[in-house]
Design a protein around this motif. Structure first.
Motif, PDB file in Angstrom:
ATOM      1  N   VAL A  56     -21.006   2.537  31.488  1.00 60.00           N
ATOM      2  CA  VAL A  56     -20.275   2.569  30.181  1.00 60.00           C
ATOM      3  C   VAL A  56     -20.352   2.721  28.431  1.00 60.00           C
ATOM      4  O   VAL A  56     -21.143   1.974  28.083  1.00 60.00           O
ATOM      5  CB  VAL A  56     -19.027   2.087  30.163  1.00 60.00           C
ATOM      6  N   ARG A  57     -20.441   4.026  27.833  1.00 56.40           N
ATOM      7  CA  ARG A  57     -20.349   4.032  26.231  1.00 56.40           C
ATOM      8  C   ARG A  57     -19.090   4.428  25.948  1.00 56.40           C
ATOM      9  O   ARG A  57     -18.652   5.191  26.108  1.00 56.40           O
ATOM     10  CB  ARG A  57     -21.502   5.429  26.352  1.00 56.40           C
ATOM     11  N   ALA A  58     -18.988   3.677  24.800  1.00 59.43           N
ATOM     12  CA  ALA A  58     -17.680   3.630  24.471  1.00 59.43           C
ATOM     13  C   ALA A  58     -17.707   3.830  22.842  1.00 59.43           C
ATOM     14  O   ALA A  58     -19.215   3.100  22.320  1.00 59.43           O
ATOM     15  CB  ALA A  58     -17.037   2.667  24.074  1.00 59.43           C
ATOM     16  N   ILE A  59     -16.583   4.059  22.537  1.00 59.70           N
ATOM     17  CA  ILE A  59     -16.793   4.497  20.579  1.00 59.70           C
ATOM     18  C   ILE A  59     -15.519   3.242  20.752  1.00 59.70           C
ATOM     19  O   ILE A  59     -14.315   2.760  21.559  1.00 59.70           O
ATOM     20  CB  ILE A  59     -16.240   5.520  19.748  1.00 59.70           C
ATOM     21  N   VAL A  60     -15.896   2.117  19.142  1.00 58.87           N
ATOM     22  CA  VAL A  60     -14.276   1.042  18.697  1.00 58.87           C
ATOM     23  C   VAL A  60     -14.401   1.636  17.159  1.00 58.87           C
ATOM     24  O   VAL A  60     -15.888   1.973  16.459  1.00 58.87           O
ATOM     25  CB  VAL A  60     -14.252   0.101  19.069  1.00 58.87           C
ATOM     26  N   THR A  61     -13.312   2.446  16.632  1.00 53.75           N
ATOM     27  CA  THR A  61     -13.373   2.468  15.156  1.00 53.75           C
ATOM     28  C   THR A  61     -12.199   1.929  14.573  1.00 53.75           C
ATOM     29  O   THR A  61     -10.858   2.154  15.392  1.00 53.75           O
ATOM     30  CB  THR A  61     -13.533   4.528  15.576  1.00 53.75           C
ATOM     31  N   ASP A  62     -12.092   1.628  13.117  1.00 54.77           N
ATOM     32  CA  ASP A  62     -11.069   1.843  12.912  1.00 54.77           C
ATOM     33  C   ASP A  62     -10.021   2.645  11.267  1.00 54.77           C
ATOM     34  O   ASP A  62     -11.346   2.977  10.641  1.00 54.77           O
ATOM     35  CB  ASP A  62     -11.315   0.139  11.882  1.00 54.77           C
ATOM     36  N   VAL A  63      -9.091   3.101  11.498  1.00 56.95           N
ATOM     37  CA  VAL A  63      -9.295   4.411  11.027  1.00 56.95           C
ATOM     38  C   VAL A  63      -7.475   4.137  10.376  1.00 56.95           C
ATOM     39  O   VAL A  63      -6.793   3.401  10.617  1.00 56.95           O
ATOM     40  CB  VAL A  63      -9.428   5.280  12.065  1.00 56.95           C
ATOM     41  N   MET A  64      -7.241   4.654   9.170  1.00 59.18           N
ATOM     42  CA  MET A  64      -5.712   5.477   8.713  1.00 59.18           C
ATOM     43  C   MET A  64      -5.664   6.751  10.043  1.00 59.18           C
ATOM     44  O   MET A  64      -6.644   7.757   9.587  1.00 59.18           O
ATOM     45  CB  MET A  64      -6.138   5.586   7.571  1.00 59.18           C
ATOM     46  N   LEU A  65      -4.278   6.247  10.148  1.00 64.99           N
ATOM     47  CA  LEU A  65      -3.874   8.215  10.551  1.00 64.99           C
ATOM     48  C   LEU A  65      -2.784   8.194  10.230  1.00 64.99           C
ATOM     49  O   LEU A  65      -1.860   7.262  10.036  1.00 64.99           O
ATOM     50  CB  LEU A  65      -4.864   8.020  12.231  1.00 64.99           C
ATOM     51  N   THR A  66      -2.125   9.342  10.841  1.00 66.07           N
ATOM     52  CA  THR A  66      -0.824   9.821  10.956  1.00 66.07           C
ATOM     53  C   THR A  66      -0.563  10.389  12.455  1.00 66.07           C
ATOM     54  O   THR A  66      -1.473  10.510  12.784  1.00 66.07           O
ATOM     55  CB  THR A  66      -0.416  10.354   9.642  1.00 66.07           C
ATOM     56  N   GLY A  67       0.465   9.550  12.320  1.00 64.87           N
ATOM     57  CA  GLY A  67       1.278  11.105  13.477  1.00 64.87           C
ATOM     58  C   GLY A  67       1.674   9.923  14.457  1.00 64.87           C
ATOM     59  O   GLY A  67       2.315  10.518  15.571  1.00 64.87           O
TER      60      GLY A  67
END
Length: 498
Positions: free
Chosen positions: A188-199
């Motif tokens: 398994v390969r995955a992403i983990v990210t910290d973001v600012m988002l709307t919606g």
């Protein structure tokens, strides 16, 4: 000939494990240096779950209230169906707190906030990490470790009694020692990210495509911040666009929605999941802690917690041996902690399999309250007990009343760098007072009283019994009224001779 050391302990790596160890050494007056090759602190959220047992550790370190103030509870999981409808469920399962277990649910605290509080605590104790300082080589003999460091002022050599590799899954220290790191890649390969988002609202952990590893994606509001953490599997090969635009596109593809927009990315990582365990945690005067000793999938929120507890176990033992305890005490570190990591790897891998099937519930098995060391060489029972609390088990909490009438907790009595000896309904203290040992009598003529019977229920002792609690909150010994000599011998073996 007297050996001259620059420091007692050199710690390579200033993440959660290295910081825990530094705090433990600082509050015991052990000299150390804490170095970190990165120029700045880690700024991601990777380890965001603080399990109940780690909350107990943080209470002892004096940082739990600050951690709780920064974080929050896990939100409900909101699992979306293809038609846009959804169902909600608890992300973590737990009962109510009890007198013996005051913390019953994981906290959500992004790793960068947790480590920030730990650095503040370390600064209060008079120390700070040295960022931009890298370990580039070392040699050891029977008496010391000689290490080569490089940093802004060039290359330097220092001598330490012990070197600690707290330098992550790609550990330089582990590689230099040629310690095997067997295990497997989990496919398994995955992403983990910290973001600012709307919606999306911040009232739920939004999950889409559960059970479908091609479409699965989760967006979790990070407590204590305005950020969301995005997690999801990605193809095993190929580049992945981790820019705001690239993540917006990925989210749209997997959710079927065009109203979720990523505006900025504060941290992002793409990684392949592994489960690996070092063959050894100690080689001579060099030790491995945290991810340097074990690496695992993030499912179950075990990694940071296991790393903190590695360091919590090792710290008091290093301090004891530095003060004159037998070196054999340090062998109990690997003996106790390596089986815990092996079990944790199995649990995290099992939870990953559940996640693949769209089943993600975390219960008591991840809380780490049942971890103990009943087979440890430094667990003593005389006479041997049958059932109930055993030597090596976690020492439960209990509300008590001081002889002067004020409420007390066992955890308050345990707090600090000392050992704690509890005599239950004892007529007299048969162990001599000494530095590093606090003695309390629990009972009608004691300095603390078990009015509600919570201590009696949790510890199941016979009047006249003694319980010796280690500095890391585990039971070291339980001895009967006639076994005071065995207790004296035990105390001498851990550096507390009269």
């Amino acid at each position: 000939m007297t050996q001259n050391f620059t420091v007692d302990v050199l710690i390579s790596g200033a993440g959660a494990a290295g910081l825990t160890l530094a705090i433990e050494l600082a509050r015991r007056g052990v000299s150390f240096r804490l170095i970190e090759k990165s120029n700045d602190p880690f700024r991601g959220s990777r380890g965001k779950g603080i399990q109940p047992r780690t909350q107990e550790v943080f209470e002892d370190l004096g940082i739990l209230d600050r951690i709780v103030a920064l974080g929050g509870a896990y939100p409900l999981q909101r699992e979306y169906r293809d038609d846009g409808s959804f169902s909600e469920s608890e992300a973590v399962l737990g009962g109510e707190p009890t007198p013996a277990e005051p913390y019953h649910l994981p906290l959500m605290v992004p790793q960068f906030l947790t480590e920030g509080v730990m650095r503040e605590r370390l600064l209060e104790l008079g120390h700070r990490p040295e960022f931009g300082c890298e370990l580039i080589g070392f040699e050891q003999d029977e008496a010391s470790v000689t290490a080569r460091l490089t940093g802004p002022s060039g290359e330097k050599t220092i001598q330490a009694r012990w070197l600690i590799g707290a330098d992550g899954g790609r550990s330089f220290v582990r590689h230099a020692l040629d310690i095997g790191f067997p295990g497997k890649t989990l496919g398994v390969r995955a992403i983990v990210t910290d973001v600012m988002l709307t919606g999306l609202e911040r009232d739920a952990w939004h999950r889409f495509g559960e059970g479908d590893m091609q479409r699965q994606i989760a967006l979790c509001p990070l407590a204590g911040t305005e950020l969301f953490q995005i997690q999801g599997p990605i193809p095993l090969e190929g580049e992945i666009d981790l820019s705001a635009a690239g993540l917006t596109t990925l989210v749209a593809e997997r959710t079927g929605r065009d109203d979720i927009h990523v505006h900025s990315v504060s941290w992002a990582s793409a990684f392949t999941m592994n489960a690996r365990l070092a063959d050894h945690y100690r080689l001579g005067r060099v030790f491995l802690v945290g991810d340097a000793a074990h690496t695992h999938p993030p499912t179950g929120g075990q990694g940071l917690n296991t790393s903190v507890q590695d360091a919590y176990n090792l710290g008091w033992k290093l301090a004891a041996v530095a003060a004159g305890a037998p070196d054999a005490l340090l062998d109990s570190y690997e003996e106790e902690r390596r089986p815990v990591a092996a079990a944790m790897l199995g649990l995290a891998t099992s939870l990953l399999d559940q996640l693949k099937r769209g089943e993600m519930r975390r219960g008591r098995e991840v809380h780490q309250l049942d971890i103990g060391y009943p087979e440890s060489s430094i667990a003593l029972e005389k006479p041997e007990r049958r059932g109930g609390l055993l030597a090596g088990d976690r020492a439960p909490d209990a509300p008590l009343t001081g002889a002067a009438g004020q409420p007390r907790r066992l955890f308050e009595l345990f707090s600090g760098a000392q050992w704690t000896l509890l005599g239950y309904e004892v007529e007299q203290v048969s162990v001599l007072p000494r530095d590093g040992l606090h003695i309390h009598r629990i009972g009608r003529r004691g300095d603390v009283v078990d009015k509600a019977g919570h201590f009696r229920d949790a510890y199941a002792l016979t009047p006249g019994d003694w319980v010796l609690v280690r500095p890391d909150g585990y039971v070291g010994a339980i001895v009967g009224l006639s076994d005071a000599l065995a207790l004296e011998a035990y105390l001498a073996n851990v550096g507390l001779g009269a």
